[in-house]
Design a protein around this motif. Structure first.
Motif, PDB file in Angstrom:
ATOM      1  N   LEU A 545       0.841  -1.195   0.000  1.00 49.83           N
ATOM      2  CA  LEU A 545       0.000   0.000   0.000  1.00 49.83           C
ATOM      3  C   LEU A 545       0.881   1.253   0.000  1.00 49.83           C
ATOM      4  O   LEU A 545       1.701   1.450   0.881  1.00 49.83           O
ATOM      5  N   ARG A 546       0.662   2.104  -1.037  1.00 53.01           N
ATOM      6  CA  ARG A 546       1.365   3.386  -1.117  1.00 53.01           C
ATOM      7  C   ARG A 546       0.364   4.463  -0.752  1.00 53.01           C
ATOM      8  O   ARG A 546      -0.550   4.775  -1.513  1.00 53.01           O
ATOM      9  N   VAL A 547       0.510   5.016   0.451  1.00 54.38           N
ATOM     10  CA  VAL A 547      -0.491   5.955   0.976  1.00 54.38           C
ATOM     11  C   VAL A 547      -0.345   7.311   0.293  1.00 54.38           C
ATOM     12  O   VAL A 547       0.733   7.647  -0.238  1.00 54.38           O
ATOM     13  N   PRO A 548      -1.402   8.113   0.307  1.00 58.14           N
ATOM     14  CA  PRO A 548      -1.282   9.474  -0.218  1.00 58.14           C
ATOM     15  C   PRO A 548      -0.502  10.349   0.749  1.00 58.14           C
ATOM     16  O   PRO A 548      -0.432  10.079   1.940  1.00 58.14           O
ATOM     17  N   LEU A 549       0.098  11.378   0.201  1.00 59.64           N
ATOM     18  CA  LEU A 549       0.823  12.342   1.020  1.00 59.64           C
ATOM     19  C   LEU A 549      -0.165  13.003   1.973  1.00 59.64           C
ATOM     20  O   LEU A 549      -1.265  13.381   1.582  1.00 59.64           O
ATOM     21  N   GLY A 550       0.231  13.129   3.250  1.00 60.35           N
ATOM     22  CA  GLY A 550      -0.670  13.739   4.202  1.00 60.35           C
ATOM     23  C   GLY A 550       0.067  14.338   5.379  1.00 60.35           C
ATOM     24  O   GLY A 550       1.234  14.006   5.646  1.00 60.35           O
ATOM     25  N   HIS A 551      -0.640  15.225   6.075  1.00 62.74           N
ATOM     26  CA  HIS A 551      -0.062  15.871   7.252  1.00 62.74           C
ATOM     27  C   HIS A 551      -1.199  16.252   8.194  1.00 62.74           C
ATOM     28  O   HIS A 551      -2.296  16.622   7.745  1.00 62.74           O
ATOM     29  N   ALA A 552      -0.951  16.159   9.474  1.00 63.53           N
ATOM     30  CA  ALA A 552      -1.926  16.590  10.470  1.00 63.53           C
ATOM     31  C   ALA A 552      -1.189  17.217  11.632  1.00 63.53           C
ATOM     32  O   ALA A 552      -0.074  16.804  11.989  1.00 63.53           O
ATOM     33  N   VAL A 553      -1.813  18.235  12.199  1.00 59.09           N
ATOM     34  CA  VAL A 553      -1.225  18.951  13.337  1.00 59.09           C
ATOM     35  C   VAL A 553      -1.569  18.222  14.629  1.00 59.09           C
ATOM     36  O   VAL A 553      -2.702  17.773  14.823  1.00 59.09           O
ATOM     37  N   LEU A 554      -0.593  18.132  15.519  1.00 57.84           N
ATOM     38  CA  LEU A 554      -0.782  17.532  16.845  1.00 57.84           C
ATOM     39  C   LEU A 554      -0.447  18.552  17.915  1.00 57.84           C
ATOM     40  O   LEU A 554       0.356  19.468  17.685  1.00 57.84           O
ATOM     41  N   PRO A 555      -1.043  18.429  19.089  1.00 63.40           N
ATOM     42  CA  PRO A 555      -0.635  19.314  20.184  1.00 63.40           C
ATOM     43  C   PRO A 555       0.805  19.026  20.585  1.00 63.40           C
ATOM     44  O   PRO A 555       1.292  17.891  20.459  1.00 63.40           O
ATOM     45  N   LEU A 556       1.495  20.053  21.019  1.00 63.54           N
ATOM     46  CA  LEU A 556       2.899  19.897  21.397  1.00 63.54           C
ATOM     47  C   LEU A 556       3.048  18.791  22.439  1.00 63.54           C
ATOM     48  O   LEU A 556       2.333  18.741  23.434  1.00 63.54           O
ATOM     49  N   GLY A 557       3.991  17.871  22.177  1.00 61.03           N
ATOM     50  CA  GLY A 557       4.239  16.797  23.126  1.00 61.03           C
ATOM     51  C   GLY A 557       5.274  15.827  22.595  1.00 61.03           C
ATOM     52  O   GLY A 557       5.897  16.058  21.557  1.00 61.03           O
ATOM     53  N   THR A 558       5.465  14.736  23.322  1.00 62.85           N
ATOM     54  CA  THR A 558       6.348  13.668  22.868  1.00 62.85           C
ATOM     55  C   THR A 558       5.499  12.477  22.475  1.00 62.85           C
ATOM     56  O   THR A 558       4.499  12.161  23.140  1.00 62.85           O
TER      57      THR A 558
END
Length: 923
Positions: A545-558
């Motif tokens: 499976l070759r996923v589509p390019l994506g990005h999501a913002v997360l709250p600051l953390g580890t």
């Protein structure tokens, strides 16, 4: 009266230095003529002394004298009757002090005499002075002593009566209570005072010479005493001596329950005594012996009764039978002998097949669950029997019959095979209609080795060939590998083997199946041909499976490295006290979904995607793979020697599945114990089997790493890096120890030691190509390149990953731009480099993939935030997709196929896309 010279003179003493009388004068005698008498007085005026026959006595007196003016004279002491044997005198001033020793040789009675004190002019006392001698009356009473007649030597042979002597004795009343003490062979003699006789009774002892000294002593005075010597000889009888014996002395019996039998033994007395005490019963477990009877002539009979005794031995005794015993003794001196009786009680019946256990495997049929066995009475007689079962799954088909004629038949209901665990026990109770017998319980153990597949790893097939590990009931006894048992549809079964690793708790077996000709989109089913309980798993095949390019913002953390489900189309990861799920649907990435889990350490999909498992301090959580709702919380045992480690480096793994489906977790010692740093996490529900669900009674085992006994190795902070398929996991300890775990192949390879604080963050499936968290690329332990130095100028490396085949290495990088609101990460991208086969070659840049945004440093920095941050990279199964998780975001990156054209240039730094646009999902 004769002259003084004829008396016994005790002592003569010259007395000088005396004062002369007043008014005297002239020579001799100090101025006084020899006619002046000497005067003397005594204290006491009479000597009265008492002694005991055989002992001396002592008498003392003081004689005060007036020398009649003389300056010197001789004083002598004498006693004419020889009562005095010696004495001592001394003079002080005008006094004579005398101590007399009186004779010990006198007969009892009162002896009188006078003690003479003589004053003489010469040493020979041939001339006594006027007034001499002076007489002191002496009374000496001698008391009668204890006396005993001397004994005669005593003799006897064999069982002759023991000799007795009665000795005349004088026992004066004034002696007080007279005691008797025997020294020497005390056991040979009984001595006592009877009136005025001392009676000596010998005892019947074995042949020998016995001597003793008898002392008599009075209580009134320690001088009252007398003694005699005893001599006693015993000769053996003709033919010699024989000790006490019992024939037979041992009975080893094996009797059926309900039996009464009599047995005899004979006592052979010792040859030196005719004494024989009553026979005593000293032990009889559960009354197994009774009714001892004397038959005369020292012969005895007893009864053994096994009525209603439990078979074998007393319950819970740990003994090998019932024990009893009699004690035979021949008086105080004839010794003792025992009769030992051991009785093993047989059940009143026996079965033609004594072991009714049944092993059920893949080849067992329904007919094989029906069994029968003949019932026989132990003595072979025909008796009616009955039978019943204590479990509904153990069905008695014939519950009554006659021994020796009718067989007991029963059936195992197949429903028991669906229960957890291997061994299932029921009991058949059989009884004979015979008095004195108890019902017999016969265990029936069903050993359930019918194959059962609980989980497959991987549970989703990617590519045209795969090695699948099946967990569950897959022991060798299951007969899975027999021809015709294992079946595969949707692919070609290339090989199958049961693999075990003795390092693991219980040497847990797995069924390893190699499949070929897998067609993407066509499910593969692995099953068994068992007629009792068929089992199968169906594995979807999704291709690479070759996923589509994506990005999501997360709250600051580890955050921890992500885990991707290719069939479920979702990414999960842990961080910020939550488990996150990023779904891929309709060709586009949705918004990240958060499920709060306080204290979560790490999380990952199960190999078959049936759930998500997360570690928290003290427990394992089973979460729904879609909603992330908690299905089960499995606490660690209270006595666990290890606990989950919360100190693994940020963005480093602390929980991961290997290709064989085993879970490993970072741990620390919970008690005073040297731990592993990383341990195998298993489900231990207490049924004797290990569960694929690690939340069911979680426990720890040895993952193949050595115990951390090296003090240079930190006891906590170990991290886990997983290869693309999980074929190899790299276990890194802060002290530098690094291990490669290759699952069921039982390899435990120690890798090159790292500098302290460094760890492995990426590796290929073979474990030969590794990349450290500082970007150093290694092949087979040798440095290939330092990846940050290969980046274009201005780029900062944030994380690394290696594809499964080890031919490519990915680097997440970005530029730090100084902007009005502070520094920002811009131009985020993934650079794909080749891993050269030659150690002296330089990695080549294969592709640069621009990301919609960076995964960190994308907003004004918090107090503890920096733009130079780590990120966790994970290559998905099939090597076609890469995921990046950072402190402020997550990105999905499609990877070009090996040999594909150069990827597009990086997106300009002005481009920013928080929610990625929809795009096609490539297969």
């Amino acid at each position: 009266m004769g002259s003084v010279c004829e008396w016994r003179r005790i002592v003569l003493v010259l007395v000088t230095g005396l004062m002369t009388a007043c008014g005297g004068g002239g020579g001799g005698g100090g101025g006084q003529d020899d006619t002046t008498p000497v005067s003397m007085t005594f204290e006491p005026q009479t000597l009265s002394v008492t002694s005991i026959e055989g002992f001396e006595a002592e008498a003392r007196f003081v004689a005060s004298f007036d020398p009649g003016g003389r300056s010197s004279l001789f004083l002598g002491v004498a006693e004419p009757e020889r009562l005095v044997v010696d004495g001592e005198v001394s003079v002080g001033g005008n006094s004579l002090y005398a101590t007399l020793r009186l004779s010990s040789d006198l007969k009892p009675g009162v002896h009188t005499s006078d003690v003479y004190v003589m004053a003489c002019a010469d040493v020979q006392c041939t001339s006594e002075l006027p007034g001499s001698p002076f007489l002191l009356p002496l009374r000496y009473e001698v008391l009668e002593q204890i006396k005993v007649q001397p004994p005669q030597p005593m003799h006897r042979v064999g069982r002759d009566p023991a000799p007795v002597q009665s000795l005349a004795a004088v026992l004066p009343a004034r002696a007080g209570t007279v005691s008797v003490d025997v020294q020497g062979h005390r056991d040979a003699f009984a001595v006592e005072i009877q009136g005025d006789r001392l009676v000596v009774q010998t005892r019947q002892l074995p042949a020998g010479v016995y001597t003793a000294r008898v002392e008599l002593a009075g209580s009134a005075d320690e001088r009252y005493r007398a003694g005699v010597d005893l001599h006693y000889e015993v000769a053996p009888p003709p033919g010699g001596e024989q000790p006490l014996q019992v024939v037979p002395s041992q009975f080893d019996l094996r009797l059926a329950q309900g039996t009464q039998a009599t047995y005899r033994f004979k006592v052979e007395r010792p040859t030196w005594t005719d004494a024989l005490d009553p026979v005593q019963l000293v032990r009889a477990d559960a009354g197994v012996v009774r009714d001892l009877r004397s038959l005369g002539n020292d012969e005895y009979e007893f009864t053994v009764d096994t009525a209603n005794l439990a078979p074998g031995a007393p319950p819970n005794s740990g003994q090998s039978g019932y024990f009893a015993g009699y004690l035979v003794s021949a008086g105080d001196h004839g010794g003792a002998a025992g009769v030992s009786i051991s009785v093993y009680v047989d059940a009143p019946l026996r079965l033609g097949s004594p072991d009714l256990s049944l092993l059920v495997s893949a080849t067992t049929t329904a007919a094989g669950l029906e069994r029968s066995t003949m019932v026989d009475a132990i003595d072979g007689t025909a008796v009616r029997w009955t039978a019943r079962s204590d479990q509904p799954w153990l069905q008695v088909l014939r519950d009554a019959g006659t021994t020796g004629i009718d067989a007991l038949s029963y059936r195992i209901d197949a429903s028991v095979l669906a229960r957890e665990g291997v061994d299932h026990e029921a009991r058949l109770t059989l009884a004979l209609e015979r008095p004195g017998t108890l019902p017999v319980e016969v265990p029936v153990v069903v050993r359930n080795f019918v194959p059962r597949f609980d989980m497959a790893s991987p549970g989703v097939l990617v590519g045209g060939r795969a090695k699948v590990y099946l967990h569950g009931q897959v022991r060798r006894e299951s007969e899975l590998l027999r021809a015709g048992v294992l079946s595969v549809s949707g692919a070609t079964l290339q090989s199958a083997a049961i693999e075990e690793d003795s390092r693991f708790i219980g040497s847990v077996p797995l069924l390893a199946v190699t499949l070929g000709d897998i067609v993407p989109g066509q499910a593969v089913t692995i099953g068994t041909a068992s007629t009792l309980r068929p089992t199968s798993v169906t594995l979807p095949s999704v291709g690479a499976l070759r996923v589509p390019l994506g990005h999501a913002v997360l709250p600051l953390g580890t955050y921890r490295p992500p885990s991707f489900a290719p069939n479920g189309r979702a990414l999960v990861f842990a961080g910020n006290d939550a488990v996150w799920r990023w779904p891929l649907g309709n060709g586009a990435w949705g918004a990240p979904e958060r499920q709060d889990v306080a204290g979560v350490i790490d999380a990952a999909f199960a190999p078959d995607e049936s759930g998500v498992f997360a570690t928290v301090p003290g427990a394992v959580l089973a979460l729904d793979p879609v909603t992330l709702a908690t299905r089960r919380r499995g606490p660690l045992p209270a006595d666990s020697i290890e606990a989950f480690d919360t100190t693994a480096s940020p963005f480093a793994g602390a929980f991961a599945y290997a290709a064989d489906g085993r879970a490993l977790a970072s741990v620390v010692p919970a008690r005073n114990f040297t731990g592993h740093g990383v341990a195998w996490l298993a489900g231990c529900p207490g049924t004797g089997e290990f569960a694929a669900d690690v939340s069911r009674g979680p426990c720890f085992g040895d993952p193949g790493s050595p115990y951390l006994q090296d003090s240079s190795v930190a006891p906590n902070g170990a991290s886990i890096a997983r290869s693309e398929s999980g074929a190899t996991l790299a276990l890194s300890h802060p002290g530098g120890l690094t291990l490669a775990y290759r699952g069921i192949v039982a390899q435990r390879q120690e890798l090159a030691r790292l500098p302290a604080g460094r760890s492995i963050v990426g590796l290929d499936n073979s474990g030969k190509v590794l990349v450290r968290d500082d970007g150093l690329l290694l092949r087979s332990g040798t440095s290939v390149a330092r990846l940050p130095t290969l980046l274009p100028p201005g780029l900062v490396a944030g994380g690394y990953a290696v594809t499964g085949g080890g031919e490519r290495v990915a680097v997440y990088a970005y530029r730090i731009a100084d902007e009005a609101t502070g520094p920002r990460a811009r131009d985020a991208q993934v650079l794909l480099f080749s891993v050269p086969a030659a150690l002296n070659a330089r990695p080549a840049l294969l592709a640069t993939i621009a990301l919609p945004d960076a995964v960190g440093c994308t907003a004004p920095l918090a107090a503890s935030e920096t733009c130079e941050h780590p990120a966790a990279l994970r290559v998905a199964a099939g090597n076609a997709s890469l995921f990046v998780v950072g402190p402020r975001g997550v990105a999905a990156v499609p990877l070009p196929a090996p040999g594909a054209a150069q990827a597009p240039a990086p997106v300009p730094s002005t481009f920013r896309q928080v929610v990625p646009a929809a795009g096609p999902v490539e297969r």
